[in-house]
Design a protein around this motif. Structure first.
Motif, short mmCIF file in Angstrom:
data_model
loop_
_atom_site.label_atom_id
_atom_site.label_comp_id
_atom_site.label_asym_id
_atom_site.label_seq_id
_atom_site.Cartn_x
_atom_site.Cartn_y
_atom_site.Cartn_z
N LEU A 14 70.97 11.16 -38.21
CA LEU A 14 71.36 12.45 -38.31
C LEU A 14 72.09 12.94 -36.98
CD1 LEU A 14 67.92 14.15 -39.58
CD2 LEU A 14 70.32 13.94 -40.70
N PRO A 15 73.03 14.06 -36.95
CA PRO A 15 73.41 14.63 -35.59
C PRO A 15 72.26 14.67 -34.53
CG PRO A 15 74.22 15.71 -37.36
CD PRO A 15 73.32 14.85 -37.79
N ALA A 16 72.76 14.45 -33.14
CA ALA A 16 71.91 14.85 -32.40
C ALA A 16 71.26 16.18 -32.24
CB ALA A 16 72.32 14.30 -30.76
N SER A 17 72.20 17.22 -32.44
CA SER A 17 71.84 18.52 -32.30
C SER A 17 71.23 18.94 -33.63
CB SER A 17 73.37 19.49 -32.18
OG SER A 17 73.04 20.82 -32.21
N ASP A 18 70.00 19.84 -33.45
CA ASP A 18 69.37 20.24 -34.78
C ASP A 18 69.99 21.66 -35.25
OD1 ASP A 18 67.56 20.91 -36.56
OD2 ASP A 18 65.83 20.41 -35.46
N PRO A 19 70.56 21.73 -36.26
CA PRO A 19 70.80 23.23 -36.73
C PRO A 19 69.84 23.93 -37.26
CG PRO A 19 71.25 21.49 -38.56
CD PRO A 19 70.97 20.66 -37.25
N GLY A 20 68.73 23.47 -37.26
CA GLY A 20 67.61 24.25 -37.83
C GLY A 20 67.66 24.87 -39.24
N ARG A 25 60.15 22.04 -18.70
CA ARG A 25 60.45 20.61 -18.77
C ARG A 25 59.96 20.16 -19.77
NH1 ARG A 25 58.59 17.46 -13.28
NH2 ARG A 25 60.58 18.74 -12.36
N SER A 26 58.69 20.33 -20.04
CA SER A 26 58.13 19.85 -21.27
C SER A 26 58.95 20.24 -22.49
CB SER A 26 56.74 20.31 -21.49
OG SER A 26 55.93 19.68 -20.30
N TRP A 27 59.23 21.36 -22.65
CA TRP A 27 60.24 21.76 -23.73
C TRP A 27 61.49 21.16 -24.05
CZ3 TRP A 27 59.49 24.52 -28.07
CH2 TRP A 27 60.74 24.96 -28.94
N ARG A 28 62.10 20.75 -22.75
CA ARG A 28 63.38 20.12 -22.68
C ARG A 28 63.14 18.70 -23.11
NH1 ARG A 28 64.30 23.22 -18.01
NH2 ARG A 28 63.56 21.59 -16.90
N ALA A 29 61.98 18.11 -22.68
CA ALA A 29 61.73 16.73 -23.16
C ALA A 29 61.52 16.68 -24.41
CB ALA A 29 60.36 16.21 -22.52
N GLY A 30 60.78 17.50 -25.22
CA GLY A 30 60.57 17.47 -26.64
C GLY A 30 62.01 17.60 -27.38
N LEU A 31 62.85 18.42 -26.91
CA LEU A 31 64.20 18.51 -27.30
C LEU A 31 65.00 17.15 -27.41
CD1 LEU A 31 65.23 22.07 -26.24
CD2 LEU A 31 64.42 21.46 -28.75
N HIS A 58 57.97 14.16 -33.57
CA HIS A 58 59.29 13.89 -33.69
C HIS A 58 59.65 12.20 -34.24
CE1 HIS A 58 59.98 17.63 -32.00
NE2 HIS A 58 59.82 17.24 -30.63
N ARG A 59 59.09 11.45 -33.66
CA ARG A 59 59.37 10.21 -34.02
C ARG A 59 58.66 9.69 -35.29
NH1 ARG A 59 58.10 7.36 -28.07
NH2 ARG A 59 59.72 8.42 -26.86
N GLN A 78 63.27 14.16 -26.98
CA GLN A 78 62.81 13.24 -28.17
C GLN A 78 63.30 13.48 -29.51
OE1 GLN A 78 58.80 14.03 -26.87
NE2 GLN A 78 58.37 11.96 -26.29
N ARG A 79 63.31 14.94 -30.07
CA ARG A 79 63.91 15.16 -31.24
C ARG A 79 65.39 14.71 -31.50
NH1 ARG A 79 61.47 18.58 -34.80
NH2 ARG A 79 63.01 19.44 -36.47
#
Length: 414
Positions: free
Chosen positions: A204-210, A186-192, A101-102, A194-195
């Protein structure tokens, strides 16, 4: 369940995609950038997609690592360097989330100017080269995600992807899956998180529209039915590219032809080619080892090692031995060739187990000469493995056209 894995049941029951011919984007060539990193498992499908766009009359440009730019240009694909692939002092490659992500955010900013200069209609971004989608958002350009493998997003109806497990059945099976999902959530939420942080850092907005669509470039036989299949995800079939026109010769003789394709991934099992050459002579096999980096092995008279077109080899092969990378597995199944899969890390364990459950191959782990020879001998002697591989190949008839999906996505977005 087996019918879904062998044919187009996943497509028909979950996707419902209209495959009737549609007009080109506003009646003109679509200008599209395809963004993918240099790993062959991602850059080669990107080149193949560019070729599909060209054949449809569109104008694609590939952004990838410098090592594949000349290869792409040699087959008529416009290609430029994807900037920012080299790690900097600020990158933490030990943290997968940070790496994905970074670095993607930094690369999005670096590549946005050249994407803007292309006056694009669409960006197609490889799923792990997330900078393409972020750059498209920065520029206000519609974008589509390319998954050169099955859909790997979590599902409420599946065990965690990478476990290699079939969906649990009964109360105990469902409880097992739910427990495993909770442990990995927990890992999935951590990745979100970080994204979101990376997105905010570049405006960009924090929420990813995909993306508008997710192109799932696999065979239906390698997919797993799920109750929450995303509406935007469309199975489009594998995207294969051959980086050479050279055709390796088949060793003389009358024994079965075995193609060995060691993994190109850094997480692949090491020593597969050497083990195969030591172990397969007892089967009377004629072995062809296909490697991107050519030959530095001691080669017996019943074997050939080098870089050659894998599609040509598979047309002659009775068996393929590979590391479990999606590209080689899908290529073998499309040719109706059964497999012995020797998975390493990453998604190879997941793919190998799907192959074994579908019936088109055997899984070997850990790798030993004895285990490899035994598995190869069984697959060669048992017609059901080839029958299953042919069923998997037949399922490709039901996939959607990725170029048409992209055109339709643009129409729906406007």
């Amino acid at each position: 369940m087996q019918e879904d894995l062998d044919g187009a049941g996943v497509l028909e029951s979950q996707l419902g995609h209209d495959q009737q011919p549609k007009p080109l984007w506003q009646g003109k060539a679509m200008r599209v950038a395809v963004v993918a990193g240099p790993d062959p498992g991602h850059s080669f499908p990107a080149i193949a997609l560019c070729q599909r766009f060209l054949a449809a009359g569109d104008a694609p440009t590939l952004l990838t690592g410098v090592e594949w730019i000349d290869t792409a240009r040699a087959v008529g694909v416009d290609a430029v360097e994807l900037l920012g692939l080299d790690a900097t002092e600020d990158d933490d490659d030990l943290d997968d989330g940070a790496k994905l992500h970074r670095r993607a955010a930094r690369m999005a900013v670096l590549n946005a100017p050249q994407l803007q200069a292309m006056t694009l209609d669409l960006v197609v971004s490889d799923v792990i080269t997330a900078c393409g989608g972020m750059a498209a958002e920065l520029l206000g350009i519609p974008w589509v995600e390319l998954n050169p493998h099955p859909l790997y997003r979590p599902s409420k109806g599946l065990p965690p992807l990478g476990s290699g497990l079939a969906p649990g059945t009964g109360i105990r099976g469902r409880l097992r899956d739910a427990t495993m999902r909770a442990l990995t959530a927990r890992s999935w939420r951590a990745g979100l998180r970080q994204r979101s942080e990376a997105r905010v850092g570049i405006g960009l907005p924090a929420s990813d529209p995909g993306p508008l669509r997710r192109l799932i470039a696999t065979l239906p036989a390698l997919e797993v039915p799920r109750p929450d299949w995303p509406a935007e995800a469309i199975v489009v079939g594998p995207l294969h590219f051959e980086p050479t026109e050279q055709v390796l010769p088949i060793p003389p003789g009358s024994g079965p032809v075995v193609m060995v394709a060691p993994s190109t991934a850094t997480t692949g099992t090491r020593g597969m080619a050497e083990t195969a050459l030591d172990a397969l002579g007892s089967l009377g096999a004629r072995v062809v080892v296909s490697r991107l980096n050519g030959s530095d092995l001691t080669v017996p008279p019943w074997a050939v090692v080098g870089l050659g077109r894998q599609d040509a080899l598979l047309a002659e092969a009775d068996l393929a031995i590979c590391g479990g990378g999606h590209g080689m597995v899908a290529k073998s199944l499309l040719a109706g060739v059964p497999l012995v899969v020797v998975p390493g890390g990453g998604d190879q364990w997941e793919i190998a187990n799907r192959v074994a459950r579908q019936g088109s191959g055997r899984l070997v782990r850990p790798l030993t000469g004895e285990a490899l020879a035994e598995a190869a001998g069984e697959v060669l002697a048992t017609p059901s493995y080839r029958d299953a591989a042919r069923r998997a190949a037949a399922g490709a008839a039901g996939v959607a056209d990725p170029v048409r999906v992209c055109h339709e996505a643009l129409v729906s977005a406007r």
